[in-house]
Write a protein that holds these residues in place. Structure first.
Motif, PDB file in Angstrom:
ATOM      1  N   PRO A 238       0.680  -0.789  -0.057  1.00 31.66           N
ATOM      2  CA  PRO A 238      -0.177   0.067  -0.016  1.00 31.66           C
ATOM      3  C   PRO A 238       0.932   1.096   0.594  1.00 31.66           C
ATOM      4  O   PRO A 238       2.676   1.654   0.746  1.00 31.66           O
ATOM      5  N   GLY A 239       0.447   2.784  -0.581  1.00 26.29           N
ATOM      6  CA  GLY A 239       1.532   2.864  -0.969  1.00 26.29           C
ATOM      7  C   GLY A 239       2.196   3.988  -1.485  1.00 26.29           C
ATOM      8  O   GLY A 239       3.019   4.371  -1.649  1.00 26.29           O
ATOM      9  N   THR A 240       2.527   2.273  -2.047  1.00 24.55           N
ATOM     10  CA  THR A 240       3.992   2.556  -3.404  1.00 24.55           C
ATOM     11  C   THR A 240       3.603   2.942  -4.361  1.00 24.55           C
ATOM     12  O   THR A 240       2.803   2.868  -4.834  1.00 24.55           O
ATOM     13  N   SER A 241       4.974   3.220  -4.975  1.00 24.09           N
ATOM     14  CA  SER A 241       4.696   3.586  -6.764  1.00 24.09           C
ATOM     15  C   SER A 241       5.495   2.267  -6.939  1.00 24.09           C
ATOM     16  O   SER A 241       6.433   2.956  -7.767  1.00 24.09           O
ATOM     17  N   PRO A 242       4.787   0.912  -7.715  1.00 23.05           N
ATOM     18  CA  PRO A 242       5.441   0.359  -8.185  1.00 23.05           C
ATOM     19  C   PRO A 242       6.339   0.473  -9.580  1.00 23.05           C
ATOM     20  O   PRO A 242       5.444   1.139 -10.541  1.00 23.05           O
ATOM     21  N   THR A 243       7.047  -0.320 -10.042  1.00 20.89           N
ATOM     22  CA  THR A 243       7.275  -0.562 -12.114  1.00 20.89           C
ATOM     23  C   THR A 243       6.392  -1.040 -12.863  1.00 20.89           C
ATOM     24  O   THR A 243       6.040  -2.342 -12.229  1.00 20.89           O
ATOM     25  N   LEU A 244       6.748   0.023 -13.629  1.00 23.19           N
ATOM     26  CA  LEU A 244       5.021  -1.287 -13.842  1.00 23.19           C
ATOM     27  C   LEU A 244       6.071  -1.458 -15.431  1.00 23.19           C
ATOM     28  O   LEU A 244       7.179  -1.953 -15.579  1.00 23.19           O
TER      29      LEU A 244
ATOM     30  N   LYS B  93      -3.558   8.810 -11.311  1.00 20.93           N
ATOM     31  CA  LYS B  93      -2.624   8.433 -10.563  1.00 20.93           C
ATOM     32  C   LYS B  93      -2.384   7.288  -9.555  1.00 20.93           C
ATOM     33  O   LYS B  93      -1.611   7.377  -8.436  1.00 20.93           O
ATOM     34  N   GLU B  94      -3.648   6.918  -9.029  1.00 23.39           N
ATOM     35  CA  GLU B  94      -3.850   6.562  -7.531  1.00 23.39           C
ATOM     36  C   GLU B  94      -4.977   4.908  -7.868  1.00 23.39           C
ATOM     37  O   GLU B  94      -5.869   5.501  -8.879  1.00 23.39           O
ATOM     38  N   VAL B  95      -4.074   3.744  -8.195  1.00 21.66           N
ATOM     39  CA  VAL B  95      -5.727   2.997  -8.532  1.00 21.66           C
ATOM     40  C   VAL B  95      -5.751   2.189  -7.228  1.00 21.66           C
ATOM     41  O   VAL B  95      -4.291   1.984  -6.401  1.00 21.66           O
ATOM     42  N   GLU B  96      -7.220   1.439  -7.053  1.00 17.98           N
ATOM     43  CA  GLU B  96      -7.300   0.368  -5.488  1.00 17.98           C
ATOM     44  C   GLU B  96      -6.726  -0.939  -6.255  1.00 17.98           C
ATOM     45  O   GLU B  96      -8.195  -1.649  -7.618  1.00 17.98           O
ATOM     46  N   VAL B  97      -5.838  -1.560  -6.224  1.00 16.69           N
ATOM     47  CA  VAL B  97      -5.636  -3.228  -6.676  1.00 16.69           C
ATOM     48  C   VAL B  97      -7.317  -4.298  -5.486  1.00 16.69           C
ATOM     49  O   VAL B  97      -6.412  -4.127  -4.486  1.00 16.69           O
ATOM     50  N   VAL B  98      -7.406  -4.899  -6.169  1.00 23.32           N
ATOM     51  CA  VAL B  98      -8.343  -5.628  -5.712  1.00 23.32           C
ATOM     52  C   VAL B  98      -8.269  -7.406  -6.320  1.00 23.32           C
ATOM     53  O   VAL B  98      -8.143  -7.427  -7.364  1.00 23.32           O
ATOM     54  N   ALA B  99      -8.179  -8.022  -5.382  1.00 23.58           N
ATOM     55  CA  ALA B  99      -7.417  -9.725  -5.457  1.00 23.58           C
ATOM     56  C   ALA B  99      -9.356 -10.820  -4.468  1.00 23.58           C
ATOM     57  O   ALA B  99      -9.605 -10.422  -3.304  1.00 23.58           O
TER      58      ALA B  99
ATOM     59  N   VAL C  32      -2.614   1.966  -4.574  1.00 24.64           N
ATOM     60  CA  VAL C  32      -0.848   2.285  -5.064  1.00 24.64           C
ATOM     61  C   VAL C  32      -1.088   3.653  -6.132  1.00 24.64           C
ATOM     62  O   VAL C  32      -2.162   4.170  -6.723  1.00 24.64           O
ATOM     63  N   ASN C  33       0.204   4.070  -6.268  1.00 27.67           N
ATOM     64  CA  ASN C  33       0.713   5.348  -7.202  1.00 27.67           C
ATOM     65  C   ASN C  33       1.034   4.957  -8.568  1.00 27.67           C
ATOM     66  O   ASN C  33       1.921   3.902  -8.348  1.00 27.67           O
TER      67      ASN C  33
END
Length: 450
Positions: free
Chosen positions: A333-339, A409-415, A448-449
Motif C-alpha cells: 500500500p502507498g508505493t509506486s510500483p514499476t510497471l 494517479k492512484e488505483v485500488e488493486v483488488v484480489a 498504489v500510485n
C-alpha cells in the motif's frame, strides 16, 4: 513415580505434575480416575494445572501478585526484529507482507499467536497423555517414544489465525481483538507422527458412540488463575489417516521452537489456527465439545446485527476451518510500483482455503471489479510439500499483470480467490462484519500510485 514437566517461568523452574495421581508412567488409569477425567470436557486437565499453580513455591507467587499479569511474560523467547508486535501480554507478532512471498515461511518469520505465557518444557521429561471414550486405557508417550516407534511423516500446511485481516473489518466498524493485517498466516513443512498411527497403537475405537469430539489440551498456563489452553474438534476431522493430522516435533526440518509449540504440537491441516494446539499435553476423546474459554466464548462469528449487548455465545458454533482467502503481498500500500513495458501492474500474493479445499482461481482487478485478470497459480514445489502432500493443505502463490485504467494517479488493486468447491470471496466486509472481527475474507484491497 509420576512423569513431570519442567516449566521455566519468571526465571525459576516450576515442577508441574503432568497428571493427577491416577496417571501411571506406563499407561493405565484406574476406573475411578477415568470416570473423573470424562465427567467434564477438559476440566480434569485444567484442574490439574490449577492445582500445580496453587502449590507453587512462595518465591513465585509474590512475583505474580506484585507484577500483575505482565510478570508472567518475563521469560519469553527471543523473536525476529522484523515481526510486527500486536500485543505484549501475551506476545503476538505478525509477519510483514513482503515475507509472505515464498511457499515456505521461514520459522523465525512465522507469525506468533499465543494466548498465555510461553512455557519452557524439558523434552527429556515431557510426556503426552491420550485417553477417553474409545481408548482401552490411558496411554502415556514420551517424545523419544513417539520419535522411535512411529514413522515420521512430513507435510506442508498453512496455519492462519481466525482473526487474520481483522484490521480491515475494524476500519469498517470497530471490533475487539488483535489488529492483524494480512500476516497472521504462514506455511511450513511439518514433521512428526501421524495422529492416526498413534491412535491405532493406543487401541482407539473410532466407532465408539461416545467418541464424538477430540479435546486437545495445551501446557501453556496462566500462573495466576490456572487456566490452560484447551479446544476441541469433531473426531472425524482428525482421526482418519486422510486428515493428515500430525503430532509434530519438527518445523521446516528443525525441532520446534518454543514459540511454535516445542516439544510437541498438533498440526491439523485445513483447520483454523485456534485448533492447532501448541505445547500439547493431553488428548481426550469425549461425547461433548470442550467447555474451555476458547471453545465456547471466543473464536465464533455472528451476524452483523449482533453486538456486545445481545451476543449469545451458545448461538454460534466454534470456528473449525476457514473460508477461502487471499491477500496481495506486492505491491505494498502507498508505493509506486514499476510497471511492465506494456504498462501493466505486476501483482503477487497468496491464497488458501480451509478444509483442504484447493485454490482453483485467483482474479485481480485494478478498476473496482469491472474487468478482471486471472492470475497464474503456483502450488509450490513437490519437494517442499512433504511425503503426505495434499494440494489444499498448503497455500497457493499467485501472480498477475493487470491492465490499469487511464486518467488516474492512484488505483485500488483488488484480489479474490475461488476454491475447489467454487466458494469465492465476498466483495466487502459489510455483510460479514462480526463483533470479534473473525474470518474476514472480503476482497483484499491495496491502493498504489501509478
Amino acid at each position: 513415580m509420576l512423569p513431570t514437566l519442567l516449566i521455566k517461568s519468571a526465571g525459576v523452574m516450576l515442577q508441574r505434575q503432568a497428571a493427577a495421581s491416577a496417571w501411571a508412567h506406563t499407561g493405565s488409569m484406574g476406573a475411578c480416575a477415568q470416570s473423573a477425567w470424562l465427567a467434564s470436557p477438559c476440566a480434569w486437565a485444567a484442574a490439574a494445572a490449577s492445582t500445580s499453580v496453587r502449590t507453587m513455591s512462595s518465591s513465585i507467587v509474590p512475583d505474580v501478585e506484585k507484577g500483575g499479569a505482565a510478570a508472567q511474560y518475563d521469560n519469553e523467547p527471543a523473536r525476529h526484529r522484523e515481526l510486527i508486535q500486536r500485543s505484549a501480554a501475551p506476545y503476538n507478532l505478525e509477519t510483514p507482507a513482503h515475507h509472505l512471498e515464498s511457499f515456505i515461511t521461514p520459522t523465525e518469520l512465522f507469525f506468533v499467536r499465543n494466548h498465555l505465557p510461553v512455557p519452557e518444557i524439558d523434552p527429556a521429561t515431557y510426556s503426552l497423555k491420550l485417553g477417553g471414550h474409545g481408548f482401552p486405557r490411558v496411554l502415556s508417550l514420551s517424545l523419544p517414544e513417539l520419535q522411535a516407534n512411529f514413522p515420521k511423516r512430513t507435510l506442508a500446511a498453512t496455519i492462519q489465525c481466525a482473526g487474520n485481516r481483522r484490521s480491515e473489518m475494524s476500519a469498517y466498524k470497530a471490533v475487539r481483538g488483535l489488529s492483524w493485517a494480512t500476516g497472521a498466516v504462514g506455511n511450513a513443512t511439518w514433521g512428526g507422527a501421524a495422529l492416526a498411527d498413534v491412535l491405532k497403537h493406543a487401541g482407539f475405537d473410532a466407532e465408539h458412540p461416545q467418541a464424538q469430539h477430540f479435546h486437545f489440551i495445551g501446557l501453556d498456563t496462566d500462573r495466576a488463575t490456572g487456566q490452560v489452553y484447551e479446544v476441541s474438534v469433531p473426531a472425524d476431522l482428525v482421526t482418519s489417516p486422510k486428515s493428515g493430522a500430525l503430532l509434530a516435533w519438527e518445523m521446516n526440518g528443525a525441532p520446534l521452537t518454543r514459540d511454535h509449540g516445542a516439544p510437541l504440537r498438533l498440526v491439523a491441516p485445513g483447520l483454523v489456527g485456534a485448533r492447532q494446539v501448541k505445547w500439547l499435553g493431553a488428548i481426550q476423546s469425549h461425547e461433548k465439545e470442550c467447555e474451555g474459554q476458547w471453545q465456547q466464548r471466543d473464536y465464533k462469528a455472528f451476524s452483523p446485527n449482533v453486538d456486545w449487548d445481545n451476543v449469545d455465545w451458545a448461538a454460534a458454533p466454534a470456528i473449525i476451518d476457514s473460508p477461502v482467502q487471499s491477500a496481495i503481498t506486492a505491491p505494498l500500500p502507498g508505493t509506486s510500483p514499476t510497471l511492465t513495458r506494456d504498462g501493466k501492474l505486476p501483482v503477487r500474493g497468496w491464497a488458501w482455503a480451509g478444509g483442504g479445499r484447493p485454490i482453483i482461481r485467483v482474479d485481480v482487478s485494478a478498476d473496482g471489479g469491472k474487468t478482471w485478470t486471472t492470475a497464474k497459480l503456483d502450488a509450490g514445489p513437490s519437494s517442499q510439500r512433504g511425503d503426505r502432500a495434499k494440494l489444499g493443505w498448503a497455500w497457493t502463490m499467485w501472480q498477475a499483470e493487470v491492465p490499469l485504467p487511464g486518467g488516474t494517479k492512484e488505483v485500488e488493486v483488488v484480489a479474490k480467490a475461488t476454491d475447489g468447491a467454487y466458494n469465492s470471496q465476498p466483495d466487502s466486509v459489510a455483510g460479514i462484519w462480526n463483533l470479534r472481527g473473525m474470518v474476514n475474507n472480503a476482497w483484499h484491497r491495496v491502493k498504489v500510485n501509478v
